[in-house]
Design a protein around this motif. Structure first.
Motif, mmCIF file in Angstrom:
data_model
loop_
_atom_site.group_PDB
_atom_site.id
_atom_site.type_symbol
_atom_site.label_atom_id
_atom_site.label_comp_id
_atom_site.label_asym_id
_atom_site.label_seq_id
_atom_site.Cartn_x
_atom_site.Cartn_y
_atom_site.Cartn_z
ATOM 1 N N SER A 1 73.858 33.038 74.486
ATOM 2 C CA SER A 1 74.324 34.431 74.955
ATOM 3 C C SER A 1 75.887 34.507 74.581
ATOM 4 O O SER A 1 76.441 33.321 74.415
ATOM 5 N N GLY A 2 76.604 35.694 74.568
ATOM 6 C CA GLY A 2 77.898 36.152 74.380
ATOM 7 C C GLY A 2 78.400 35.468 75.619
ATOM 8 O O GLY A 2 79.701 34.849 75.460
ATOM 9 N N HIS A 3 77.941 35.370 76.674
ATOM 10 C CA HIS A 3 78.359 34.944 77.859
ATOM 11 C C HIS A 3 78.874 33.519 77.715
ATOM 12 O O HIS A 3 79.916 32.977 78.000
ATOM 13 N N ASN A 4 77.707 32.675 77.402
ATOM 14 C CA ASN A 4 77.844 31.359 77.293
ATOM 15 C C ASN A 4 78.804 31.074 76.280
ATOM 16 O O ASN A 4 79.456 29.753 76.198
ATOM 17 N N LYS A 5 78.617 31.666 75.206
ATOM 18 C CA LYS A 5 79.670 31.219 73.889
ATOM 19 C C LYS A 5 81.246 31.455 74.367
ATOM 20 O O LYS A 5 82.037 30.607 74.129
ATOM 21 N N THR A 6 81.507 32.700 75.021
ATOM 22 C CA THR A 6 82.999 32.671 75.656
ATOM 23 C C THR A 6 83.479 31.590 76.658
ATOM 24 O O THR A 6 84.327 30.801 76.625
ATOM 25 N N LEU A 7 82.344 31.201 77.410
ATOM 26 C CA LEU A 7 82.788 30.122 78.491
ATOM 27 C C LEU A 7 82.921 28.869 77.680
ATOM 28 O O LEU A 7 83.920 28.081 78.031
ATOM 29 N N VAL A 8 81.956 28.330 76.931
ATOM 30 C CA VAL A 8 82.037 27.117 76.291
ATOM 31 C C VAL A 8 83.193 27.068 75.404
ATOM 32 O O VAL A 8 83.585 26.067 75.343
ATOM 33 N N SER A 9 83.406 28.053 74.667
ATOM 34 C CA SER A 9 84.717 28.102 73.748
ATOM 35 C C SER A 9 86.056 27.928 74.701
ATOM 36 O O SER A 9 86.962 27.142 74.326
ATOM 37 N N GLN A 10 86.245 28.529 75.601
ATOM 38 C CA GLN A 10 87.343 28.627 76.440
ATOM 39 C C GLN A 10 87.511 27.078 77.013
ATOM 40 O O GLN A 10 88.438 26.482 76.908
ATOM 41 N N VAL B 1 73.345 20.237 71.744
ATOM 42 C CA VAL B 1 73.246 20.789 73.080
ATOM 43 C C VAL B 1 74.375 22.079 73.373
ATOM 44 O O VAL B 1 73.917 22.844 73.592
ATOM 45 N N VAL B 2 75.553 21.647 72.716
ATOM 46 C CA VAL B 2 76.634 22.504 72.629
ATOM 47 C C VAL B 2 76.037 23.727 71.872
ATOM 48 O O VAL B 2 76.602 25.170 72.245
ATOM 49 N N LYS B 3 75.715 23.531 70.893
ATOM 50 C CA LYS B 3 75.345 24.646 70.001
ATOM 51 C C LYS B 3 74.347 25.518 70.367
ATOM 52 O O LYS B 3 74.472 26.620 70.405
ATOM 53 N N ALA C 1 84.134 21.817 66.630
ATOM 54 C CA ALA C 1 83.624 22.744 67.675
ATOM 55 C C ALA C 1 83.420 24.304 66.978
ATOM 56 O O ALA C 1 82.485 24.720 67.229
ATOM 57 N N VAL C 2 84.369 24.546 65.846
ATOM 58 C CA VAL C 2 83.953 25.741 65.124
ATOM 59 C C VAL C 2 82.736 25.519 64.512
ATOM 60 O O VAL C 2 82.063 26.698 64.378
ATOM 61 N N ALA C 3 82.306 24.466 64.001
ATOM 62 C CA ALA C 3 81.033 24.295 63.076
ATOM 63 C C ALA C 3 79.828 24.399 64.270
ATOM 64 O O ALA C 3 79.002 25.053 63.683
ATOM 65 N N LEU C 4 80.117 24.258 65.578
ATOM 66 C CA LEU C 4 79.087 24.483 66.450
ATOM 67 C C LEU C 4 79.030 26.064 67.007
ATOM 68 O O LEU C 4 78.254 26.382 67.841
ATOM 69 N N GLY C 5 79.772 26.907 66.366
ATOM 70 C CA GLY C 5 79.623 28.081 66.656
ATOM 71 C C GLY C 5 80.711 28.648 67.925
ATOM 72 O O GLY C 5 80.715 29.912 68.254
ATOM 73 N N MET D 1 70.858 29.817 81.172
ATOM 74 C CA MET D 1 69.738 29.581 79.896
ATOM 75 C C MET D 1 68.339 30.233 80.311
ATOM 76 O O MET D 1 68.057 29.853 81.741
ATOM 77 N N ASP D 2 67.947 30.767 79.706
ATOM 78 C CA ASP D 2 66.531 31.309 79.956
ATOM 79 C C ASP D 2 65.533 30.312 80.017
ATOM 80 O O ASP D 2 64.548 30.066 81.010
ATOM 81 N N ASP D 3 65.840 28.865 79.243
ATOM 82 C CA ASP D 3 65.120 27.880 79.477
ATOM 83 C C ASP D 3 65.952 26.545 78.922
ATOM 84 O O ASP D 3 66.470 26.326 77.980
ATOM 85 N N TRP D 4 66.140 25.895 80.271
ATOM 86 C CA TRP D 4 67.064 24.687 80.080
ATOM 87 C C TRP D 4 66.320 23.402 79.104
ATOM 88 O O TRP D 4 66.840 22.483 79.173
ATOM 89 N N TYR D 5 65.243 23.912 78.846
ATOM 90 C CA TYR D 5 64.385 22.697 77.768
ATOM 91 C C TYR D 5 64.795 23.165 76.310
ATOM 92 O O TYR D 5 64.015 22.575 75.472
ATOM 93 N N LYS D 6 65.358 24.121 75.947
ATOM 94 C CA LYS D 6 65.912 24.500 74.545
ATOM 95 C C LYS D 6 66.670 23.453 74.003
ATOM 96 O O LYS D 6 66.538 23.126 72.964
ATOM 97 N N PRO D 7 67.830 22.889 74.772
ATOM 98 C CA PRO D 7 68.801 21.883 74.080
ATOM 99 C C PRO D 7 68.015 20.671 74.055
ATOM 100 O O PRO D 7 68.343 19.601 75.001
ATOM 101 N N ILE D 8 66.939 20.344 73.278
ATOM 102 C CA ILE D 8 66.372 18.955 73.086
ATOM 103 C C ILE D 8 67.167 18.019 72.605
ATOM 104 O O ILE D 8 68.195 18.395 71.865
ATOM 105 N N ASP D 9 66.931 16.706 72.649
ATOM 106 C CA ASP D 9 67.666 15.548 72.043
ATOM 107 C C ASP D 9 67.052 15.543 70.727
ATOM 108 O O ASP D 9 65.924 15.023 70.464
ATOM 109 N N PRO D 10 67.828 15.567 69.578
ATOM 110 C CA PRO D 10 67.405 15.280 68.112
ATOM 111 C C PRO D 10 66.920 13.959 67.998
ATOM 112 O O PRO D 10 66.088 13.712 66.986
ATOM 113 N N ARG D 11 67.544 13.101 68.631
ATOM 114 C CA ARG D 11 67.300 11.614 68.495
ATOM 115 C C ARG D 11 65.758 11.382 69.171
ATOM 116 O O ARG D 11 65.230 10.211 68.920
ATOM 117 N N GLN D 12 65.216 12.251 69.979
ATOM 118 C CA GLN D 12 63.869 11.915 70.560
ATOM 119 C C GLN D 12 63.935 10.940 71.146
ATOM 120 O O GLN D 12 62.962 10.212 71.585
#
Length: 330
Positions: free
Chosen positions: A275-284, A267-269, A323-327, A68-79
């Motif tokens: 990136s494509g790299h992340n999507k491939t890994l997380v999907s697997q 977070v998963v989404k 999982a599919v709905a998450l991309g 991740m370029d920035d690990w603060y992107k996947p914030i908690d929607p519940r705050q």
């Protein structure tokens, strides 16, 4: 004598902390969640690398294969931060206590049929050990993860898992009039009952996963998304004779599943979309753990429902659609 009351507006010298202002751009007012989350992660001035893992620093982005370029992107929607989390859980715990009082005062669990009691003892009480495993995994993610936006909610989730294990223990104690015999039997079931052994194998295998985001996917999409959903949703017919009582006493779990999914799905989404790299890994990873969870829960589905594993397959299909709905490409 007269008293004159005057008000004076004092402009604050700054609106928030410097590290938050630098991220938000300018000295703008920040929420408590932002102040308790953004850029809290320690990044420098470590004394030495850990002896047990000398290839990494204590907090190191390389402890997962996703990038991740920035690990603060996947914030908690519940705050959630410390205060809001504890306020929310205190209110939920009060509801749990009220429900237990209602059930115990009326002896609702004591009056259930022997068949319903056997179903609860075999199908629900051993789940306290699975929740303990979830507590272990979420704690591991907190200590190995990177970025407070993820690690803080992970430790909150660990506390939730422990709380659910305690709720199930309380259900057992109500069933056996506080003797603890049902919990001893549940432990034996967890360790020896063939219906539970693949579930136990799966959670114990997850304990040795060193890539913390791989473990995150395994826990949230595999364990939570299939195993826990099976028990709390798809296995409801097995507890039909004690349905009202069980529904009241597991109300926290039902609310938690919806709330936790909002955060973990977000977070998963975000990570997969980086990136494509992340999507491939997380999907697997997601495909692997969902498939393993389905196979693990099939014997339990047959034991509780006598359905040849159909409920397990339904739980797995629901997890795949999620999982599919998450991309993810599953």
């Amino acid at each position: 004598m007269s008293v004159q009351i005057k008000t004076v507006d004092i402009a604050p010298r700054r609106q928030t902390f410097g590290h938050v202002a630098r991220r938000l751009g300018g000295d703008k007012p920040a929420s408590r969640y932002q102040e308790a989350t953004y850029d809290i992660q320690a990044t420098a001035n470590f004394h030495y690398k850990p002896y047990w893992e000398p290839e990494f620093w204590t907090y190191d982005t390389r402890k997962t294969a996703v990038v991740m370029d920035d690990w603060y992107k996947p914030i908690d929607p519940r705050q959630y931060y410390y205060a809001t989390y504890n306020i929310a859980r205190a209110n939920m715990n009060q509801a749990v206590d009220r429900n237990f009082s209602f059930v115990e005062e009326r002896g609702l669990l004591v009056k259930i049929s022997p068949e319903a009691r056997a179903a609860l003892e075999r199908g629900l009480l051993p789940l306290r050990h699975l929740h303990w495993g979830g507590n272990m995994n979420m704690t591991e993610m907190c200590q190995r993860g990177y970025g407070t936006a993820i690690t803080a909610p992970c430790i909150f989730s660990a506390a939730d898992q422990l709380g659910m294990a305690q709720i199930i223990s309380r259900i057992g104690l109500v069933l056996d009039s506080q003797s603890g015999t049902s919990l001893d039997a549940a432990k034996k079931t967890w360790l020896e009952d063939p219906a539970w052994q693949e579930v136990r194998r799966l959670i114990e295998d997850s304990f040795v996963e060193r890539d913390w985001f791989h473990l995150y996917v395994a826990q949230t999409l595999g364990v939570n998304g299939v195993l826990l959903d099976f028990i709390y949703k798809f296995a409801e017919p097995a507890f039909a004779d004690a349905g009202l009582s069980v529904a009241m006493l597991t109300e926290f779990m039902q609310d938690w599943r919806a709330e936790e999914s909002r955060w973990s799905d977000s977070v998963v989404k975000v990570v997969a979309a980086e990136s494509g790299h992340n999507k491939t890994l997380v999907s697997q990873w997601a495909a692997h753990w969902i498939a393993r969870a389905v196979e693990a829960v099939k014997p339990l589905s047959e034991a509780l429902l006598g359905d040849g594993g159909k409920a397990a397959i339904a739980a797995g299909e629901a997890a795949r659609l999620r999982a599919v709905a998450l991309g993810l490409a599953i």
